[in-house]
Design a protein around this motif. Structure first.
Motif, PDB file in Angstrom:
ATOM      1  N   HIS A   1      32.628  34.606  46.627  1.00 29.38           N
ATOM      2  CA  HIS A   1      33.079  35.570  45.622  1.00 29.38           C
ATOM      3  C   HIS A   1      31.929  36.498  45.227  1.00 29.38           C
ATOM      4  CE1 HIS A   1      31.058  32.536  43.157  1.00 29.38           C
ATOM      5  NE2 HIS A   1      30.950  33.450  42.198  1.00 29.38           N
TER       6      HIS A   1
ATOM      7  N   ASP B   1      30.590  38.248  41.460  1.00 28.23           N
ATOM      8  CA  ASP B   1      30.868  38.147  40.035  1.00 28.23           C
ATOM      9  C   ASP B   1      31.463  39.491  39.591  1.00 28.23           C
ATOM     10  OD1 ASP B   1      29.815  35.613  40.128  1.00 28.23           O
ATOM     11  OD2 ASP B   1      27.842  36.198  39.383  1.00 28.23           O
TER      12      ASP B   1
ATOM     13  N   HIS C   1      28.600  35.441  47.188  1.00 32.75           N
ATOM     14  CA  HIS C   1      27.940  34.130  47.192  1.00 32.75           C
ATOM     15  C   HIS C   1      28.963  33.017  47.079  1.00 32.75           C
ATOM     16  CE1 HIS C   1      28.215  35.618  43.023  1.00 32.75           C
ATOM     17  NE2 HIS C   1      28.191  34.356  42.610  1.00 32.75           N
TER      18      HIS C   1
HETATM   19 FE   LIG Z   1      29.238  33.659  40.900  1.00 37.43          FE
END
Ligand SMILES: [Fe+2]
Ligand SMILES: O=C(O)CCC(=O)C(=O)O
Length: 260
Positions: free
Chosen positions: A132, A134, A191
């Protein structure tokens, strides 16, 4: 995997060309470690202990608003204040490195999250937290100083790289809002967390989301005839909803792209 490593930046005040290094790391990786930063190692260790004991509480106690581990309250508040200061400092330096004036993250919304990973034998070799980005602007992560598992994708080459633990350091990740704000100059880092060994892993995550009261948009200094505006402005709450409703875990900013 992993012939290259994420950048490490020394935050000691007199370190030369620090803002430029930060911007360079944000362009190429969207991820870097900071050392000699403003969060004291003792406070990081205290916060880790607090996290361990808070995460070990039975669910029925965790659900209650008040619980018997009030002694940890002070540590959590102290840590929040220190990490928030660190984030503000990062915002100032990032802005400076991009040629802008003012406090980038002042009065923006933020949040802290505690993660506990139970790495049981049957999980070894599998993914514990899916790939994903952020959604917010910037994340400061205290990853586990012993148990690894975090992997990031190098923006330039697409190579997946292990992020090995490094005691007393903090990890900075850029999220989607940074890509939108910077008119595509800065990389939001993909990540994930993999389970490598049978251990318990903790991480303490501080998210800087975006301005509270307005949309995130590109500052005029970052837009010109060579760099036309790439994304429509959006506020963080709407952006998070856009990601969720389209199930886009690695970013929904392409949906905001202005067709020229
Ligand atoms: Fe994250
Ligand atoms: O636990 C970690 O190291 C990463 C956590 C993370 O990426 C997140 O909470 O968004």
């Amino acid at each position: 995997m992993g012939s290259i490593c994420i950048p490490v930046i020394d935050m000691t005040e007199d370190s030369v060309g620090q803002s430029e290094k930060i911007v360079e790391a944000c362009r190429e990786w969207g991820c870097f470690r900071i050392i000699n930063h403003g969060v004291p190692p003792e406070l990081m260790a205290e916060m880790k202990v607090a996290t361990q004991s808070l995460m070990e509480l039975p669910v029925e106690i965790k659900r209650r608003r008040y619980h018997p581990v009030e002694s940890h309250g002070k540590t959590v508040v102290k840590y929040f204040e220190a990490i928030n200061e660190q984030a503000l400092d990062m915002g100032r330096k990032l802005g400076e490195g991009m040629g802008l004036k003012g406090d980038l993250f002042k009065d923006w919304s933020s949040q802290m999250r505690l993660n506990k990973y139970h790495f049981n034998p049957e999980f070894v070799g599998s993914c514990a937290l899916y790939l994903h980005t952020d959604p917010g602007f910037l994340t400061i992560l205290q990853d586990d100083e012993i148990v690894g598992g975090l992997e990031v994708v190098h923006g330039k080459t697409g190579e997946c790289v292990h992020v090995d633990p490094m005691p007393d350091s903090l990890l900075v990740n850029l999220g989607d809002m940074a890509t939108i704000w910077s008119n595509g100059r800065l990389t939001s880092v993909k990540h994930r967390v993999q389970c490598y060994e049978v251990k318990t892993r903790f991480s303490i995550v501080f998210f800087v989301f975006g301005p509270n009261d307005r949309a995130t948009e590109q500052p005029p200094e970052l837009v010109d005839s060579q760099h036309p505006r790439l994304y429509n402005p959006i506020n963080f709450a709407d952006y998070r909803l856009l990601r969720l409703s389209n199930n886009l875990r690695t970013g929904a900013f392409e949906l905001l792209r202005i067709n020229s």
